[in-house]
Motif scaffolding. Sequence first.
Motif: not given
Length: 343
Positions: A243-269
């Motif tokens: 449930e940690s937003r701290i780590f999920r926000w970092g995960l979303a940012r990291a995905y931006e340059d690897i898999d943009t759709q996954k980044a979008i999914n994580e940001y929505f979470k």
Amino acid sequence: MTGLLALFRNIFSTFLILTVSLSAQSYPDSKVDELLRKGIDKIINQNYDDAKKIFSELDKVRNDIPLGKIYLAATEIAKSYDYELPYNHNLITDYLELAKSISKKLIEKDKKNIWNKYFLALTEGYIAYYDAIRGSWLQAISTGLNSISLFEDILETDSSFHDAYIAIGTFKYWKSAKTEFLNWLPFVDDEKDLGIKFLTIAVKNSSYNYHLAVNSLIWIYIDRERFGDAIELAEKALIKYPESRIFRWGLARAYEDIDTQKAINEYFKVLNSFPDTLKSNNINEVTLKHIIAQQYYKIGKKSEAKKLCEEILKIRNYSDYEKDKLEKRLKRVQTLYKELNSY
């Protein structure tokens, strides 16, 4: 000053999620240790009211040490930072000044006690971070360097005190990263690799709360464009704290340059994880929807990006605090929306 703010946000981001890796060095009082562990878990899972209750109990049980007050201040800072709410300045300042006073008196009584020095190092770290986010730059720099100096003294005394590696490693990396243009000078060392090394030591040895070093490493790996390493670290942390937003926000940012759709999914979470009581809070909603709109635009999903921009631009009930915080971002939203309408 934006560079300084970025530097202090990264140097002291560890303090925001509580820089206590207690597996390698547990506080000798088992009750204190138990309450710290419980309170830390509550903060990382964003259960701030529960965290306050636990740290208030800690402060009552052991008001001769400053840990309860330090973490009550930390909870207030973390909650306001997470929820994008105004900081309760008087309360935070009172907690930290009292903690500082207690820490100094303990050091006067027993200079050799490593925990007494640790209390002051941690308190100074929080004060420096809080000064930085309020724009008190000179004071933040001075207090921040005092904190790091104390952590270095702790490490010289006990190399197994892995908490010190976290603070020093984070500081060394970001200090070097933000002053790279000076690295050609003979008296300016590039300590980015050393900073990563220190944090890696903390991750490997802080088995109970190693994730406290992980947050720093996630953003350092992103800065180094080691996105795969950042994703791996964030996903491991989210196994323990889903449930940690701290780590999920970092995960979303990291995905931006690897898999943009996954980044979008994580940001929505992240966007959907805030409690219902904060639905009237516009800062996180605007920030996240703008970030997501930019990601949609990047992969050519212009209608989705346009829809999010429209949702943002329809918001009218901004408080003065929100207007001040969002002024520049709202201009960027308008620019993106105009660009989307040009197609």
